[in-house]
Design a protein around this motif. Structure first.
Motif, short mmCIF file in Angstrom:
data_model
loop_
_atom_site.label_atom_id
_atom_site.label_comp_id
_atom_site.label_asym_id
_atom_site.label_seq_id
_atom_site.Cartn_x
_atom_site.Cartn_y
_atom_site.Cartn_z
N GLN A 193 0.81 -1.23 0.00
CA GLN A 193 0.00 0.00 0.00
C GLN A 193 0.83 1.27 0.00
N ALA A 194 2.02 1.21 0.63
CA ALA A 194 2.81 2.43 0.79
C ALA A 194 3.46 2.86 -0.53
N LEU A 195 3.57 1.91 -1.45
CA LEU A 195 4.36 2.19 -2.65
C LEU A 195 3.70 3.26 -3.53
N TYR A 196 2.39 3.07 -3.82
CA TYR A 196 1.76 3.89 -4.86
C TYR A 196 1.66 5.38 -4.53
N PRO A 197 1.15 5.76 -3.34
CA PRO A 197 1.03 7.19 -3.10
C PRO A 197 2.38 7.91 -3.17
N GLY A 198 3.42 7.24 -2.61
CA GLY A 198 4.74 7.85 -2.64
C GLY A 198 5.24 8.03 -4.05
N LEU A 199 5.00 7.01 -4.90
CA LEU A 199 5.41 7.12 -6.30
C LEU A 199 4.71 8.30 -6.97
N CYS A 200 3.41 8.46 -6.68
CA CYS A 200 2.68 9.58 -7.28
C CYS A 200 3.31 10.91 -6.88
N ILE A 201 3.60 11.06 -5.58
CA ILE A 201 4.22 12.31 -5.12
C ILE A 201 5.53 12.53 -5.85
N LEU A 202 6.35 11.45 -5.88
CA LEU A 202 7.66 11.56 -6.51
C LEU A 202 7.53 12.02 -7.96
N ILE A 203 6.61 11.40 -8.71
CA ILE A 203 6.49 11.73 -10.13
C ILE A 203 6.02 13.17 -10.31
N VAL A 204 5.00 13.58 -9.55
CA VAL A 204 4.50 14.94 -9.73
C VAL A 204 5.57 15.97 -9.38
N SER A 243 23.69 13.83 -10.29
CA SER A 243 22.59 14.78 -10.48
C SER A 243 21.26 14.05 -10.53
N PHE A 244 21.29 12.80 -11.00
CA PHE A 244 20.08 11.98 -10.94
C PHE A 244 19.66 11.77 -9.48
N ILE A 245 20.66 11.43 -8.63
CA ILE A 245 20.35 11.22 -7.22
C ILE A 245 19.81 12.48 -6.58
N SER A 246 20.40 13.63 -6.96
CA SER A 246 19.93 14.83 -6.29
C SER A 246 18.53 15.20 -6.78
N TYR A 247 18.22 14.94 -8.03
CA TYR A 247 16.83 15.16 -8.48
C TYR A 247 15.87 14.31 -7.66
N LEU A 248 16.23 13.03 -7.49
CA LEU A 248 15.40 12.14 -6.69
C LEU A 248 15.29 12.65 -5.25
N PHE A 290 15.55 15.56 -4.04
CA PHE A 290 14.75 16.77 -3.84
C PHE A 290 13.27 16.51 -4.09
N ALA A 291 12.93 15.47 -4.86
CA ALA A 291 11.53 15.28 -5.23
C ALA A 291 10.85 14.20 -4.41
N MET A 292 11.63 13.46 -3.61
CA MET A 292 11.04 12.31 -2.93
C MET A 292 10.62 12.70 -1.52
N PRO A 293 9.42 12.31 -1.09
CA PRO A 293 9.08 12.50 0.31
C PRO A 293 9.97 11.58 1.13
N LEU A 310 18.25 9.87 5.89
CA LEU A 310 18.66 11.26 6.09
C LEU A 310 19.83 11.64 5.21
N SER A 311 20.79 10.70 5.03
CA SER A 311 21.96 11.12 4.26
C SER A 311 21.63 11.29 2.79
N LEU A 312 20.59 10.62 2.30
CA LEU A 312 20.22 10.85 0.90
C LEU A 312 19.89 12.32 0.69
N GLY A 313 19.13 12.89 1.63
CA GLY A 313 18.78 14.30 1.52
C GLY A 313 20.02 15.19 1.56
N PHE A 314 20.90 14.94 2.54
CA PHE A 314 22.12 15.73 2.66
C PHE A 314 22.99 15.58 1.42
N LEU A 315 23.15 14.30 1.01
CA LEU A 315 24.04 13.99 -0.10
C LEU A 315 23.64 14.77 -1.34
N ALA A 316 22.32 14.77 -1.62
CA ALA A 316 21.81 15.45 -2.79
C ALA A 316 22.30 16.89 -2.83
N ALA A 317 22.24 17.54 -1.67
CA ALA A 317 22.63 18.95 -1.64
C ALA A 317 24.14 19.11 -1.67
#
Lengths: 330, 323
Positions: free
Chosen positions: A280-291, B133-138, B140-143, B190-197
């Motif tokens: 369940q956790a995979l899809y919402p996170g992927l959506c956020i990431l893509i947007v 730069s791929f990692i840093s894009y990820l 910055f965009a990943m929760p 946490l280090s993914l976030g730091f690393l990106a920057a």
């Protein structure tokens, strides 16, 4: 007589032509491209930016049409079939712990996330531009006060401030937009202020003042036009940040409240039931990431497109140059 | 220089004072006022009056503010109203726990990021540069909390290689090896976030230096590339990196609220979130202030460090913050 020089032919542009003909030629000549049009062309040549734009448009379309696209209403409980795996009949991505269709909930969630993202960016850009423009243009004590306020707002970590305010005033979607805007206008304000500090020394500002244009018109027409490019870029990038903050706050159950749904809220549900249903956790996170990726690509694309110093050279051509350069042995 | 230091410190004190007003005003701007916010719900009007008197809420607002800020300055952070525990007793241990987590993540990402950034600056647009730069894009965009949940599900639930959450196992409190195991997942997140920057920073600051004239001179002298990069370029490239590290210091205290929540790490961020849900406003106010103090000190240190390391910085009027 024999060594008389043969005159070179008169170059095309210097040749005399009857006035009517010249006038005609002038009307045929196309107007030079403006910076926006050149920018748009550059933007369309950048594959990442175009891909981001397409993805973003798809998600906006989904958000608008969620009602028709979703196979089920987002809150339709089906307690007979909780935690179905993805691919079960009738449920593309399965169901959650209350038997709600995950795919439908994902579609509906895009509404909240995009609404929050765009409205936060909109409000904070307007507030930030106003404050930055006034303090940059007038300077003096107005500037000092405004910049101290910016310092203060920067010194409180925004996540903490967001949580504090939402805990005091109660968690509500509409509050959240204001709270997020309240904690994210400072970047724009600093940027615009810096721009105005430079621009107000320009000669066209002096000229405008000399012919009696009011300060406010200079601020909101003459100077705003000339600093609109960086403002647009920041606004775009801010959308992504706001979507991330929304998901974080909803995950902490301080943002969107059920029965509404957002990707962050879905993640918080998913973590609660991760022993029974790990996917369940995979899809919402992927959506956020893509947007957010899409928004950031668009933002970066706009920045590169509107920056006149930056000409987009395809990577392949750069590599060719480098190869030739190294072969030449210089 | 001394004048600059004094002015900059006074500025910081002013900012802190304004933050305390902001926090205080927030509680007073709440619907129903501070009585509504600070008193336990469901009290009878008489009991509420007595408790309001005990908490000093029936005094005028400026007096309340002064007594609150006075208590803060003496290290008295107030009491929780559910169990009447001193806030300091709950707060200070969590600061330590957060710092363990953050310093581990910070050091790890620095050790990886700075050499990587330097390497990338010498091979612009190469494979390694593109990867970073791929990692840093990820990044910055990943929760980040989502990344944490995914890691938990794979490494703790599916494979059972690493512990799911908390700081120690129940029966191994204080065991260092056990702590290390528990650190792996949150530190990765946490280090993914730091690393990106940081990779980005060190790369761009290196590139800026490598394009300067004196580097060309050094190359023209016939120095080896290694000497040019490490002797001549690196020293100057480190200046902006140091500043950014100073600016990021406060993150070490307060930056991990979400990660701490995901991994149930007993740190300050998690305490803040828990207390927000429990509506313990005195704790919230204290944490906000404590974190702000760290932020302001971090900014001050960054500015001072910058001024000390880089002789080109001017201490003139208006040069307070690095532009």
């Amino acid at each position: 007589m024999s060594d008389a020089k043969v005159l070179p032919p008169i170059p095309e542009e210097n040749r005399y032509e009857p006035r009517e003909k010249r006038a005609k030629a002038r009307t045929v000549e196309a107007r030079p491209e403006g910076p926006w049009k050149t920018g748009a062309k550059k933007f369309m040549r950048n594959p990442f930016a175009v891909a981001g734009l397409v993805l973003l448009l798809i998600f906006i379309g989904i958000a608008l049409l969620a009602h028709w696209l979703a196979p089920y209403p987002p809150n339709k409980l089906d307690l007979m079939f909780p935690n179905l795996p993805a691919g079960s009949s009738g449920h593309l991505l399965g169901t959650d712990e209350l038997g709600r269709d995950v795919f439908s909930r994902l579609l509906y969630s895009s509404r909240i996330s995009l609404t929050v993202g765009f409205s936060v960016a909109f409000v904070s850009v307007i507030v930030g531009t106003l404050i930055g423009a006034i303090s940059g243009y007038f300077g003096g004590w107005v500037d000092t006060i405004a910049m101290r306020i910016v310092d203060v707002m920067y010194s409180v970590p925004s996540l903490f401030l967001n949580i504090l305010i939402l805990a005091i005033f109660g968690a509500k979607a509409s509050y959240m937009i204001w709270v997020l805007a309240f904690t994210s206008w400072m970047g724009v304000a600093r940027l615009v202020r810096g721009n105005y500090l430079q621009l107000r020394e320009m000669q066209y500002v002096e000229a405008a003042k000399a012919i009696g244009v009011s300060d406010w018109r200079i601020i909101f027409v003459h100077l705003l036009r000339n600093s609109s490019a960086p403002i647009i870029v920041t606004a775009t990038l801010m959308v992504g940040g706001a979507i991330l903050s929304e998901s974080a706050l909803s995950y902490l159950s301080l943002g969107i409240q059920p029965p509404s749904t957002s990707w962050g809220l879905m993640l918080s549900n998913a973590q609660a039931s991760m022993l029974t249903d790990p996917m369940q956790a995979l899809y919402p996170g992927l959506c956020i990431l893509i947007v957010v990726l899409a928004v950031n690509f668009v933002g970066d694309g706009i920045r590169d497109a509107l920056d006149p110093r930056k000409t987009t050279i395809p990577q392949r051509r750069l590599d060719q140059w480098r190869k030739r350069f190294s072969k030449s042995g210089i | 220089m001394t004048e600059y230091l004094i002015r900059r410190s006074l500025q910081s004190v002013l900012v802190l004072f304004l933050i305390s007003i902001l926090t205080f005003a927030m509680i007073h701007a709440a619907p129903g006022g501070p009585t509504q916010v600070l008193l336990a719900p469901g009290l009878s009007p008489e009991a509420a009056k007595i408790q309001a008197h005990n908490l000093g809420l029936d005094r005028s607002v400026p007096v309340q503010f002064l007594s609150w800020i006075g208590g803060m300055l003496q290290g008295d952070l107030g009491h929780t109203f559910k169990n009447n525990i001193p806030v300091g007793d709950i707060l200070w241990p969590t600061v330590g726990h957060t710092m363990v987590l953050m310093i581990a993540a910070w050091l790890l990402s620095l050790i990886i990021a700075i050499p990587w950034g330097i390497y990338n600056s010498t091979r612009e647009y190469g494979l390694s540069d593109q990867t970073s730069s791929f990692i840093s894009y990820l990044g910055f965009a990943m929760p980040t909390f989502w990344f944490g949940i995914i890691l938990q599900q794979y490494f703790a639930l599916k494979r059972d290689w690493l512990p799911l959450s908390d700081m120690y196992d129940m029966d191994k409190q204080g065991n260092f090896g056990n702590l290390l195991l528990h650190l792996v997942l949150p530190v990765t997140v946490l280090s993914l976030g730091f690393l990106a920057a940081y990779v980005k920073y060190s790369r761009s600051s290196m590139l800026e230096v490598l394009n300067q004239d004196y580097i060309r001179t050094a190359r023209a002298k016939g120095l080896t590339e290694r000497k040019v990069v490490f002797r001549h370029a690196l020293r100057n490239a480190l200046i902006p990196i140091i500043t950014i590290l100073g600016l990021d210091l406060p993150i070490l205290v307060g930056g991990a609220a979400l990660t701490e929540r995901v991994f149930n790490w007993p740190g300050m961020g998690r305490l803040f979130v828990d207390m927000a849900v429990a509506r313990e406003y005195s704790v919230l106010m204290s944490i906000t202030l404590v974190v702000s103090v760290f932020v302001v000190i971090g900014n001050l240190l960054a500015d001072i460090l910058y001024a000390v390391v880089d002789p080109r910085v001017q201490y003139g009027r208006g040069g307070g913050t690095a532009a």
